[in-house]
Design a protein around this motif. Structure first.
Motif, mmCIF file in Angstrom:
data_model
loop_
_atom_site.group_PDB
_atom_site.id
_atom_site.type_symbol
_atom_site.label_atom_id
_atom_site.label_comp_id
_atom_site.label_asym_id
_atom_site.label_seq_id
_atom_site.Cartn_x
_atom_site.Cartn_y
_atom_site.Cartn_z
ATOM 1 N N TYR A 66 6.732 32.705 60.895
ATOM 2 C CA TYR A 66 5.312 32.479 61.207
ATOM 3 C C TYR A 66 4.571 31.960 59.980
ATOM 4 N N LEU A 67 4.672 32.717 58.895
ATOM 5 C CA LEU A 67 3.940 32.324 57.690
ATOM 6 C C LEU A 67 4.479 31.017 57.120
ATOM 7 N N SER A 68 5.787 30.825 57.281
ATOM 8 C CA SER A 68 6.381 29.607 56.761
ATOM 9 C C SER A 68 5.862 28.381 57.503
ATOM 10 N N PHE B 235 11.431 35.008 51.158
ATOM 11 C CA PHE B 235 10.123 34.386 51.384
ATOM 12 C C PHE B 235 9.126 34.792 50.296
ATOM 13 N N VAL B 236 9.012 36.111 50.106
ATOM 14 C CA VAL B 236 8.010 36.612 49.158
ATOM 15 C C VAL B 236 8.286 36.077 47.756
ATOM 16 N N PRO C 18 1.939 29.464 65.278
ATOM 17 C CA PRO C 18 3.383 29.321 65.448
ATOM 18 C C PRO C 18 3.943 30.252 66.511
ATOM 19 N N ILE C 19 4.968 29.776 67.203
ATOM 20 C CA ILE C 19 5.587 30.510 68.309
ATOM 21 C C ILE C 19 6.191 31.836 67.831
ATOM 22 N N LEU D 226 -3.438 39.432 63.039
ATOM 23 C CA LEU D 226 -2.623 38.537 62.212
ATOM 24 C C LEU D 226 -3.078 37.089 62.358
ATOM 25 N N VAL D 227 -3.324 36.686 63.625
ATOM 26 C CA VAL D 227 -3.769 35.307 63.855
ATOM 27 C C VAL D 227 -5.093 35.066 63.133
#
Lengths: 429, 411
Positions: free
Chosen positions: A227-229, A169-170, B367-368, B41-42
């Motif tokens: 999440y980041l994706s 990812f990074v 996101p979940i 984080l959110v």
């Protein structure tokens, strides 16, 4: 007093001898079983006079290298015979320190027998198969070497998967952002090193069970990258963050022109060459330098190492961080070496298979590469299963490496080959 | 008068002293800290927060708090239900509206059920010193055998068909646990590696089963036929509530595991093998037998998780049906301190989180996967209580805080 200790030592060494003998015979039986299997299953299935045709050029065609055509049955009988002889010798005398080399030879012969049978009456692109095998082996071997670095220092690393995923990812984001593959590569390596640092921190400083610490990293890496994706780089407005590009293919002058071998070994992007380089480098570093000796001593007997003035914890931190960087390098293969983008959970369990390759390869870089190539071969074969002459579902070919790992682990390696002090946090007294 | 206050003060401080040493407080604080970090984080991944920060620090902080708050409110209403809506529904008296309003709560229970089975499976293994990473594969196999019993065995009454189908699921999982157990006991092959390998074998085997022997001939894509009505785990309410009796079976299994582990000689032996195999060997415990049996039971519980999903929720088996229940189970077992009651509680927590996260994703676009992050962070804190104790300046525990005792590859 002395006599009892002598007797004890005698008893102990007798026990070890017995174990050695059992292991030797198990291995021999395994070889014989391979011979009998070829004979009973493959050879009986092939009609006399049927030919096997291997294409020797990955792109197809036979301009650069002529096809290899031979009678299937005599070859199968010959392979079975060689395997039988090897097995008999292994049971009676044993190959001693060459056992693992012979095991590799047996594996190659057996697979060759399988291909001969599966291709009988048709043709298979052997060169293409082997070329893909080398490519598929890259992440597995790099993952295995990450494991070796950590485990030779006494820290179990089941977080290879998570480290690779993070780095994939990074590296994607950084390579896209700076429009530079090198920046992406370095960022990926650093990300892997940071994950290694977390693993070391949790398992050395806080003495969490190392398997649990690895599980934490795996879950975290899956979570944070997905999440980041889905928050950013899978969205259209951030698409520019997911276009890292790929390392180009390098054709080594002269060597890549060798028929058959050239395209398989010398015409890849830099990851394949890096794999060979790191295998040689790590073997040399581990077994020929003071650094390697110290690392191994920490993994085998930390107390003794400490007594001799080696800083056990510092050595372990270094080993795990280096292991993380190696996994990080392997992780960039997924994004910068094979697909040119990041997808959620794109490592797809390769880190775990790398771990298996490490164990299969007996905690040795060369052995692990052998195991990586073996797994890579089945990976490559299961993708082409439908092209074979025999009705073997690709799912079953895909299972083969896992079955082989279980058999080897249970029959040949069993207990006792891992670094002795692995998994136990070291506490200075 | 003065003395009593002093006494009171003293007893209070003694209480605080004891409480701050207890593991319970660490768990609460671990979950709290995890959720706090999730909120951070959110907030830092939301554009509006950055826009607000450009105006002033205070409006930025306000926006950050608001974002985190909205996220967790969405998570709560997604997992438990919207109180306002529930009130309105009950006031209107419309049955369907009531069921729709309370559905999130029951859906969370449905989501928790496989976690309880899976968490128990991992916990049982941990108690015997075994790390069963193979729960995911055992779930697949259990689902395949369970669904087969559900559609292929015909002519049985419900009262027999359901237990039989669950049993098939358990047996499938048990077989998948038996192989690593046997290898561990007889040859010392480490179960972490063998169970990972068994996972991949299971995925491919089930893929193949779905493509060929178990494929519904009327379907184009690989799917099994629907299970028979007699094999479906009864649902307790009408649509849309999917809550079924599988939840109670899971609770029952937790009771059984508790009884086995803590009230029987065999359970004592199992725990002894887990905590000190050498002592167990000297005490005459058959380590081989205990190891194999522990893996078999662990696999059986995991298999029931798979069977529960196909018999209670999906009614058929599709490719890639498990969304990582097996891997989540590891975290849940550890979170529940490998105790059956703890497993139930942690499974409920993450069942609610995961279910809530789904509607949260739709409502506020978070996101979940945030649930996995929470899971990892909380797990790290619970596995390393020293981190929490350092952050909140708590006292050292008097007890040893080893979560589980696992051995390395050597076995």
């Amino acid at each position: 007093m002395t006599t009892t200790t002598d007797a004890q030592i005698g008893q102990k060494s007798q026990g070890i001898l017995k174990l050695e003998r059992r292991r030797r015979i198990t291995m021999g039986v395994l070889f014989l079983a391979a011979a009998v299997f070829i004979w009973l299953v493959f050879a009986t299935d092939v009609e006399p006079g049927v030919e096997t045709r291997f294409m020797m050029n990955p792109g197809g065609g036979s301009a650069e290298a002529a096809d290899w055509v031979f009678q299937s049955l005599p070859y199968l009988n010959m392979i079975a015979g060689i395997l039988g002889l090897l097995g008999a010798f292994q049971i009676i005398r044993g190959f001693g320190k060459y056992t693992y080399g012979v095991l590799a030879l047996v594996a190659i012969l057996f697979i060759f027998g399988f291909l001969t049978w599966a291709t009988a009456g048709g043709q298979t692109n052997l060169a293409g198969l082997l070329r893909v095998m080398v490519v598929r082996a890259v992440p597995l071997t790099l993952g295995a070497m990450s494991g070796i670095l950590c485990e030779r220092g006494g820290i179990i690393n089941i977080a290879i998967e998570g480290m690779m995923l993070t780095s994939a990812f990074v590296s994607t984001v950084f390579a896209s952002l700076f429009n530079s593959l090198i920046v992406g590569l370095l960022a990926g390596i650093i990300a892997g090193g940071l994950m290694g640092l977390i693993h070391a921190w949790l398992s050395i400083k806080y003495k969490i069970n190392q398997i649990i610490s690895g599980t934490v990293i795996n879950i975290f890496a899956t979570g944070i990258t997905s999440y980041l994706s889905s928050k950013y780089i899978q969205k259209v407005e951030f698409q520019y963050l997911n276009e890292p590009g790929m390392f180009p293919q390098i054709n080594v002058p002269v060597l890549s022109k060798i028929p058959f071998i050239g395209p398989i070994l010398f015409s890849h992007n830099m990851y394949v060459f890096a794999m060979f380089f790191f295998v040689i480098l790590l073997t040399f570093m581990l077994f020929k330098t003071r650094w390697g000796l110290r690392l191994r001593s920490v993994g085998e007997h930390p107390k003794a190492a400490d007594t001799l003035g080696i800083n056990v914890h510092r050595t372990q931190y270094m080993a795990v961080i280096l292991g993380g960087m190696m996994a990080g390098f392997g992780g960039t293969y997924f994004s910068l070496g094979s697909s040119g983008r990041f997808d959620e959970v794109m490592t797809a369990g390769r880190g775990f298979i790398g771990l298996a390759a490490m164990i299969f390869g007996n905690w040795h870089p060369v052995g692990s590469m052998g195991a990586g190539l073996l797994f890579g071969f089945f990976d490559s074969l299961s993708a082409k299963a439908s092209l074979l002459q025999v009705p073997l579902p690709s799912e079953f070919i895909g299972m083969a490496p896992y079955l082989a790992t279980i058999i080897v682990l249970a029959g040949v390696i069993g207990r006792g080959h891992a670094p002795a002090a692995e998994g136990e946090p070291y506490e200075k007294e | 008068m003065e003395k009593t206050t002093e006494n009171k003060k003293k007893s209070l401080s003694i209480f605080w002293d004891e409480f701050s040493r207890s593991n319970f407080l660490v768990i609460i604080l671990a979950i709290f800290t995890g959720i706090l970090l999730g909120g951070v984080l959110v907030a830092i991944t939301t554009n509006e927060v950055y826009a607000a920060f450009r105006e002033s620090i205070w409006s930025g902080l306000g926006a950050a708090l608001r974002t985190a708050w909205n996220t967790y409110v969405a998570l709560f209403t997604g997992s438990v239900g919207n109180p306002e809506r529930i009130g309105l529904a009950f006031a209107s008296g419309d049955q369907l509206a009531i069921r729709r309003a309370i559905n999130p709560f029951f859906e969370s229970l449905v989501q928790s059920t496989p976690y309880i089975f899976g968490g128990l499976a991992v916990a049982l293994g941990f108690r015997a010193g075994l790390f069963n990473i193979g729960v995911e594969g055992q779930i697949f196999i259990g689902a395949a055998t369970g669904v087969w019993a559900g559609y292929a065995i015909i002519g049985l009454p419900t009262i027999i068909h359901i237990p039989l189908a669950m049993l098939f699921g358990a047996l499938g999982g048990a077989l998948w646990g038996f192989i690593p157990g046997l290898l561990k006991a007889k040859t010392g092959a480490h179960e972490v590696i063998t169970t990972i390998m068994m996972n991949y074998i299971a995925f491919r085997l089930v893929d193949w089963l779905l493509k060929f022997p178990m494929k519904d001939p009327n379907e184009f894509t690989p799917k099994t036929p629907w299970i028979l009505e007699t094999a479906k785990l009864p649902r307790l309410f009408d649509t849309p509530i999917r809550f079924h009796i599988g939840f109670f079976i899971a609770i029952l299994m937790a009771v059984v595991v508790y009884y086995l582990l803590f009230k029987t000689t065999w359970g004592f032996e199992l725990r002894m093998v887990g905590s000190n195999p050498n002592a167990a060997r000297y005490a005459g415990v058959k380590i081989t037998k205990t190891t194999i049996l522990a893996m078999v039971l662990s696999g059986a519980l995991a298999g029931m998780a798979g069977a529960n999903e196909v018999l209670g929720v999906n009614y058929r088996l599709l490719p890639a049906f498990s969304s990582g229940y097996g891997f989540d189970s590891i975290a849940l077992a550890l979170l529940g301190k490998t105790h059956p009651l703890g497993v139930i509680l942690s499974s409920l927590l993450f069942g609610f989180l995961r279910n809530g996260a789904r509607s949260m994703q739709l409502a506020v676009g978070v996101p979940i996967d945030i649930v996995s992050i929470l899971q990892a962070v909380i797990l790290a804190f619970i596995a390393a209580p020293a981190i929490i104790r350092t952050i909140y300046r708590l006292r050292e525990s008097k007890h040893k805080e080893d979560l589980v005792s696992l051995r390395s590859w050597k076995g």
